[in-house]
Design a protein around this motif. Structure first.
Motif, PDB file in Angstrom:
ATOM      1  N   THR A 139      18.875  46.679  23.213  1.00  8.93           N
ATOM      2  CA  THR A 139      20.114  47.253  23.730  1.00  8.93           C
ATOM      3  C   THR A 139      21.008  47.730  22.599  1.00  8.93           C
ATOM      4  OG1 THR A 139      20.013  45.814  25.670  1.00  8.93           O
ATOM      5  CG2 THR A 139      22.156  46.768  25.136  1.00  8.93           C
ATOM      6  N   SER A 143      22.486  51.625  21.751  1.00  6.71           N
ATOM      7  CA  SER A 143      23.919  51.900  21.626  1.00  6.71           C
ATOM      8  C   SER A 143      24.231  52.548  20.289  1.00  6.71           C
ATOM      9  CB  SER A 143      24.717  50.608  21.801  1.00  6.71           C
ATOM     10  OG  SER A 143      24.506  50.063  23.084  1.00  6.71           O
ATOM     11  N   GLU A 157      26.998  53.370  28.793  1.00  9.20           N
ATOM     12  CA  GLU A 157      26.500  52.158  29.427  1.00  9.20           C
ATOM     13  C   GLU A 157      25.024  52.017  29.077  1.00  9.20           C
ATOM     14  OE1 GLU A 157      27.442  51.795  33.644  1.00  9.20           O
ATOM     15  OE2 GLU A 157      28.947  53.385  33.421  1.00  9.20           O
ATOM     16  N   VAL A 158      24.618  50.785  28.658  1.00 10.08           N
ATOM     17  CA  VAL A 158      23.233  50.538  28.262  1.00 10.08           C
ATOM     18  C   VAL A 158      22.739  49.294  28.988  1.00 10.08           C
ATOM     19  CG1 VAL A 158      21.635  50.151  26.352  1.00 10.08           C
ATOM     20  CG2 VAL A 158      23.680  51.556  26.000  1.00 10.08           C
ATOM     21  N   SER A 159      21.530  49.374  29.542  1.00  4.81           N
ATOM     22  CA  SER A 159      20.954  48.230  30.238  1.00  4.81           C
ATOM     23  C   SER A 159      20.455  47.197  29.229  1.00  4.81           C
ATOM     24  CB  SER A 159      19.808  48.690  31.142  1.00  4.81           C
ATOM     25  OG  SER A 159      18.734  49.212  30.358  1.00  4.81           O
ATOM     26  N   GLN A 160      20.152  45.994  29.744  1.00  9.53           N
ATOM     27  CA  GLN A 160      19.670  44.918  28.892  1.00  9.53           C
ATOM     28  C   GLN A 160      18.180  45.095  28.598  1.00  9.53           C
ATOM     29  OE1 GLN A 160      21.642  42.592  27.486  1.00  9.53           O
ATOM     30  NE2 GLN A 160      23.375  43.643  28.493  1.00  9.53           N
ATOM     31  N   SER A 161      17.833  44.857  27.367  1.00  7.83           N
ATOM     32  CA  SER A 161      16.428  44.988  26.971  1.00  7.83           C
ATOM     33  C   SER A 161      15.606  43.760  27.337  1.00  7.83           C
ATOM     34  CB  SER A 161      16.319  45.256  25.470  1.00  7.83           C
ATOM     35  OG  SER A 161      16.965  44.223  24.735  1.00  7.83           O
ATOM     36  N   ILE A 172      14.232  50.459  28.975  1.00  5.48           N
ATOM     37  CA  ILE A 172      15.663  50.335  28.737  1.00  5.48           C
ATOM     38  C   ILE A 172      16.318  51.679  29.066  1.00  5.48           C
ATOM     39  CG2 ILE A 172      15.472  50.956  26.297  1.00  5.48           C
ATOM     40  CD1 ILE A 172      17.772  48.950  25.785  1.00  5.48           C
ATOM     41  N   ALA A 174      20.050  54.091  29.277  1.00  8.07           N
ATOM     42  CA  ALA A 174      21.404  54.328  28.802  1.00  8.07           C
ATOM     43  C   ALA A 174      22.011  55.445  29.657  1.00  8.07           C
ATOM     44  CB  ALA A 174      21.403  54.723  27.330  1.00  8.07           C
TER      45      ALA A 174
END
Length: 209
Positions: A139, A143, A157-161, A172, A174
């Protein structure tokens, strides 16, 4: 004394006595026959006239200015008729040409579409460079790659890895908020896919935190 001519009788041998009709009766019978024939002719003529009037009669022609019961008045034509048919509540024809502003909002829409396309290309290039060296980035790495390419952190916004159980996520994602659009990029095993979706009712691109 010899009887008058009109009352003479002829008697033949072996025959019964026959009275000869008088000339007055003959004239009366002839007049009656002529009257009957004339009556028949007149009756036939009246009947034929009645039938021709019912079947093949000539249609009546309305006299000018006649507007009595069953007679349709002449319809008006021209601009006045068009106005009367339209009625007071009917909208008139739409204006065209320089007075009609049909391009309202077009410049803003074009500018927003151009800005969205710029962000999409930026996300595609940044994630492509990252996935080329790190097929399964974390993540934080996603970013850093996007903010380093000029994306503001406030719209990113970035999802969790990794999952809540500590397992590595299959992919993943974004998302970058651009106006009313969300530019979403995904990295899966070194492959990058970018798409544009409408923003959610919450004003964000991802559901949850």
């Amino acid at each position: 004394m010899q009887p008058p001519l009109d009352h003479r009788q002829i008697v033949t041998a072996g025959a019964s006595r026959v009275e000869r009709p008088t000339s007055g009766k003959t004239a009366l019978l002839s007049t009656q026959r002529q009257a009957r024939r004339l009556l028949v002719v007149l009756s036939v003529a009246v009947l034929a006239g009645s039938l021709s009037g019912c079947v093949g009669g000539t249609p009546s022609v309305n006299q000018p200015g006649s507007t009595g019961p069953g007679v349709a008045a002449p319809e008006a034509s021209g601009p006045a008729a068009a106005d009367s048919e339209a009625g007071p509540g009917t909208p008139g024809p739409q204006a065209s040409g320089p007075l009609a502003d049909t391009s309202a909002g077009t410049p803003n829409a074009s500018a927003e579409a151009a800005a969205t396309e710029t962000v999409r290309q930026t996300v595609t290039d940044a994630l492509g460079r990252l996935a080329a060296g790190t097929p399964k980035p974390a993540t934080a790495q996603v970013s850093e790659a996007l903010t380093g390419a000029g994306i503001a952190a406030g719209v990113l916004e970035v999802s969790q890895s990794r999952t809540p159980t500590g397992l590595e996520a299959d992919a993943i994602e974004a998302a970058v908020l651009q106006g009313g659009d969300c530019v979403i990029g995904q990295v899966r095993d070194g492959a990058v896919a970018v798409t544009v979706l409408p923003v959610l009712a919450s004003g964000k691109c991802f559901v949850g935190t």
